[in-house]
Design a protein around this motif. Structure first.
Motif, PDB file in Angstrom:
ATOM      1  N   ARG A 116       0.837  -1.200   0.000  1.00 22.24           N
ATOM      2  CA  ARG A 116       0.000   0.000   0.000  1.00 22.24           C
ATOM      3  C   ARG A 116       0.872   1.251   0.000  1.00 22.24           C
ATOM      4  O   ARG A 116       1.780   1.368   0.823  1.00 22.24           O
ATOM      5  CB  ARG A 116      -0.903   0.003   1.233  1.00 22.24           C
ATOM      6  N   ASP A 117       0.587   2.147  -0.938  1.00 19.51           N
ATOM      7  CA  ASP A 117       1.305   3.424  -1.024  1.00 19.51           C
ATOM      8  C   ASP A 117       2.818   3.219  -1.050  1.00 19.51           C
ATOM      9  O   ASP A 117       3.586   3.965  -0.432  1.00 19.51           O
ATOM     10  CB  ASP A 117       0.921   4.333   0.146  1.00 19.51           C
ATOM     11  N   GLY A 118       3.240   2.191  -1.775  1.00 22.75           N
ATOM     12  CA  GLY A 118       4.662   1.941  -1.936  1.00 22.75           C
ATOM     13  C   GLY A 118       5.332   1.237  -0.775  1.00 22.75           C
ATOM     14  O   GLY A 118       6.536   0.957  -0.816  1.00 22.75           O
ATOM     15  N   GLY A 119       4.588   0.919   0.283  1.00 23.94           N
ATOM     16  CA  GLY A 119       5.158   0.232   1.433  1.00 23.94           C
ATOM     17  C   GLY A 119       4.522  -1.126   1.663  1.00 23.94           C
ATOM     18  O   GLY A 119       3.495  -1.462   1.062  1.00 23.94           O
ATOM     19  N   LEU A 120       5.130  -1.924   2.527  1.00 20.42           N
ATOM     20  CA  LEU A 120       4.641  -3.259   2.841  1.00 20.42           C
ATOM     21  C   LEU A 120       4.202  -3.317   4.303  1.00 20.42           C
ATOM     22  O   LEU A 120       4.879  -2.782   5.187  1.00 20.42           O
ATOM     23  CB  LEU A 120       5.714  -4.314   2.584  1.00 20.42           C
ATOM     24  N   VAL A 121       3.082  -3.975   4.544  1.00 19.57           N
ATOM     25  CA  VAL A 121       2.485  -4.072   5.869  1.00 19.57           C
ATOM     26  C   VAL A 121       2.269  -5.542   6.204  1.00 19.57           C
ATOM     27  O   VAL A 121       1.770  -6.311   5.365  1.00 19.57           O
ATOM     28  CB  VAL A 121       1.126  -3.326   5.905  1.00 19.57           C
ATOM     29  N   LEU A 122       2.629  -5.954   7.418  1.00 22.05           N
ATOM     30  CA  LEU A 122       2.365  -7.326   7.834  1.00 22.05           C
ATOM     31  C   LEU A 122       0.858  -7.590   7.844  1.00 22.05           C
ATOM     32  O   LEU A 122       0.063  -6.751   8.275  1.00 22.05           O
ATOM     33  CB  LEU A 122       2.919  -7.588   9.229  1.00 22.05           C
ATOM     34  N   ALA A 123       0.481  -8.773   7.374  1.00 21.26           N
ATOM     35  CA  ALA A 123      -0.938  -9.107   7.244  1.00 21.26           C
ATOM     36  C   ALA A 123      -1.232 -10.445   7.894  1.00 21.26           C
ATOM     37  O   ALA A 123      -0.400 -11.358   7.889  1.00 21.26           O
ATOM     38  CB  ALA A 123      -1.341  -9.149   5.768  1.00 21.26           C
ATOM     39  N   GLY A 124      -2.419 -10.557   8.460  1.00 20.02           N
ATOM     40  CA  GLY A 124      -2.905 -11.808   9.020  1.00 20.02           C
ATOM     41  C   GLY A 124      -4.117 -12.295   8.252  1.00 20.02           C
ATOM     42  O   GLY A 124      -4.733 -11.540   7.498  1.00 20.02           O
ATOM     43  N   TYR A 125      -4.454 -13.545   8.456  1.00 21.19           N
ATOM     44  CA  TYR A 125      -5.551 -14.183   7.723  1.00 21.19           C
ATOM     45  C   TYR A 125      -6.465 -14.874   8.712  1.00 21.19           C
ATOM     46  O   TYR A 125      -6.008 -15.661   9.553  1.00 21.19           O
ATOM     47  CB  TYR A 125      -4.989 -15.184   6.719  1.00 21.19           C
ATOM     48  N   VAL A 126      -7.773 -14.596   8.638  1.00 21.23           N
ATOM     49  CA  VAL A 126      -8.754 -15.250   9.503  1.00 21.23           C
ATOM     50  C   VAL A 126      -9.945 -15.692   8.660  1.00 21.23           C
ATOM     51  O   VAL A 126     -10.103 -15.288   7.515  1.00 21.23           O
ATOM     52  CB  VAL A 126      -9.245 -14.306  10.632  1.00 21.23           C
ATOM     53  N   GLU A 127     -10.784 -16.517   9.248  1.00 23.17           N
ATOM     54  CA  GLU A 127     -12.044 -16.911   8.615  1.00 23.17           C
ATOM     55  C   GLU A 127     -13.165 -16.769   9.629  1.00 23.17           C
ATOM     56  O   GLU A 127     -13.032 -17.225  10.774  1.00 23.17           O
ATOM     57  CB  GLU A 127     -11.977 -18.342   8.085  1.00 23.17           C
ATOM     58  N   ALA A 128     -14.255 -16.151   9.207  1.00 25.04           N
ATOM     59  CA  ALA A 128     -15.414 -15.942  10.075  1.00 25.04           C
ATOM     60  C   ALA A 128     -16.523 -16.945   9.793  1.00 25.04           C
ATOM     61  O   ALA A 128     -17.474 -17.050  10.575  1.00 25.04           O
ATOM     62  CB  ALA A 128     -15.945 -14.525   9.912  1.00 25.04           C
TER      63      ALA A 128
END
Length: 462
Positions: free
Chosen positions: A170-182
């Protein structure tokens, strides 16, 4: 706690995210007193020593890629531990149970597998030979386990860290992401999807508190973006909206993305602005095609006009629309393919579509609902059992030739990290040439500094 390492849970590939497919079974097993080892061969090497000491090796295969990798893992397990009980579980285990059980796999579990996996572990530990309902063996078939389970919070402490998995760009940067299921399962019966043959139009909600507790531990691990990986986040709109409300209240700076069908985006459009306000950056939607004929054969539940309207309402809400495609089917014409490219360009979606999407060919695995569809059967040329799919041939050989050329172009472009616009123009040139029309000009020079919409760094959405 029982003997550590007697059970090994293996993840092979889960779309680039930290594998919930083993985090949840691990939690169920730990609650039953076991201390399972976990391994994710998509980001770490196969641990032969751990496999050598496991009584039960359970391999998660939620998708086709994972299944093919899983077979290689099973061979390596057999080489170091021939006495281990090898179990495959997940959507693609169900679809391919017959082949798996005939080729070095001891058991298969499908559907809501966790409590059944615990019972299998208990049976193996007791060595009592009892029949475990829901476990398919060579001499005993079993259907999918469909049940509302008593979910614990997924156990992630022994998994590789989030930095090894897909990030939000996003906007040229990287962000740590998590994954869930509802939720699990799906209300719908899209013919090309692996979920309907297993769940048959049913879905189950995961308790809100469990989902929020999982998000909390992901945030504690550094995640600042959450992917809701439900097959369709809006299958249960009340459930979905309650979870996103609580997420935003507790973590107002954490963003998220969801997956939703075109028909649900239209039916529940009144929720879209609230989702945007709570941090929804983008919606992934399986548009698949702009041909009403193709959409009908796939039983997608939406039309060409619906796709245009979904794009409009999602944009109006301030959310990025990221369509996915199955552009090569037995019914797709060259004009249909070029129509997709025209839509992507005209609507300014070049940077919203990962180029691999232009090369996706309809996958027909064993058990697929497509095999019951008369319009599909005439195109099928045979099963390739060791690769877990049925071959099919397009009536226009030019379409199959275009698929091969586009696949090569996209793969080579990915290897050199080519700009998506450059790749798009190459795909469009191939499509025009194949159709025998004058290739359109490349347009303006590529602006490498243009602002891209948010995306995950792993392009294989589905």
């Amino acid at each position: 706690m029982k003997e550590s390492g007697a059970i090994l849970l293996v993840a092979c590939y889960e779309l680039g995210h930290q594998p919930l497919g083993v985090a949840w079974p691990a939690a169920f097993l730990e609650r039953a007193g076991y201390a399972p080892a976990v391994m994710d061969v998509s980001v770490e090497p196969f641990d032969a020593e751990t496999a050598r000491h496991a009584r039960l090796v359970a391999i998660a295969v939620p998708m086709h890629t994972a299944l093919r990798l899983g077979m290689a893992v099973a061979e390596r397990v057999r080489a170091v531990n021939p006495d281990a009980h090898v179990c495959f579980f997940g959507l693609y285990a169900a679809l391919n149970a017959e082949y798996l059980l005939a080729h070095a796999v001891d058991s298969v579990i499908a559907g809501d597998v966790e409590t059944t996996l615990v019972e299998l572990a208990q049976s193996l530990e007791a060595d009592d030979g009892r029949v475990v309902a829901g476990v398919a063996r060579r001499d005993r078939p079993a259907g999918a386990v469909l049940a509302r389970l008593p979910f614990p919070v997924p156990s992630r402490s022994h998994l590789p860290p989030l930095k090894k998995y897909a990030h939000l760009e996003r906007d040229g940067g990287l962000v740590l992401a998590g994954y869930v299921e509802a939720t699990r399962g799906c209300l719908h019966h899209c013919r090309h999807c692996p979920i309907p043959p297993v769940y048959g139009g049913r879905f189950f909600a995961v308790p809100q508190d469990v989902v929020l507790d999982d998000i909390r531990q992901l945030v504690d691990a550094g995640a600042r973006h959450i992917t809701f990986g439900d097959p369709d986040f809006l299958n249960g709109p009340g459930h979905a909206m309650a979870i996103t409300r609580r997420l935003h209240q507790e973590f107002p700076d954490v963003t998220f993305d969801v997956t939703a069908k075109v028909e649900h985006l239209l039916r529940h459009r009144q929720h879209l602005e609230a989702l945007a306000g709570r941090g929804c950056l983008f919606v992934i939607s399986a548009v698949e095609s702009l041909s009403d004929q193709v959409l009908g054969h796939l039983d997608k539940g939406h039309t060409r006009a619906d796709a245009f309207e979904a794009l409009r309402v999602v944009r109006h809400a301030g959310i990025v629309f990221r369509p996915t495609w199955v552009p090569f089917t037995p019914w797709t014409t060259l004009d249909d393919y070029r129509d997709i490219l025209d839509f992507v360009e005209r609507e300014g979606l070049v940077d919203h579509v990962d180029p691999v999407q232009y090369s996706i060919r309809l996958l027909v695995p064993p058990g697929s609902l497509l095999l019951q569809h008369s319009a599909m059967r005439s195109h099928v040329t045979g099963l390739v059992p060791e690769h877990f799919y049925y071959r099919w041939r397009h009536p226009d050989p030019r379409v199959d030739a275009l698929h091969e050329r586009v696949s090569s172009l996209v793969a080579e472009a990915a290897d050199r990290s080519e700009d998506a616009l450059v790749t798009f123009r190459g795909v469009r040139r191939l499509a025009d040439e194949t159709a025998g029309v004058t290739a359109r000009s490349s347009g303006d020079p590529v602006d490498v500094g243009r602002r891209r919409p948010p995306r995950m760094t792993e392009p294989w959405f589905c």
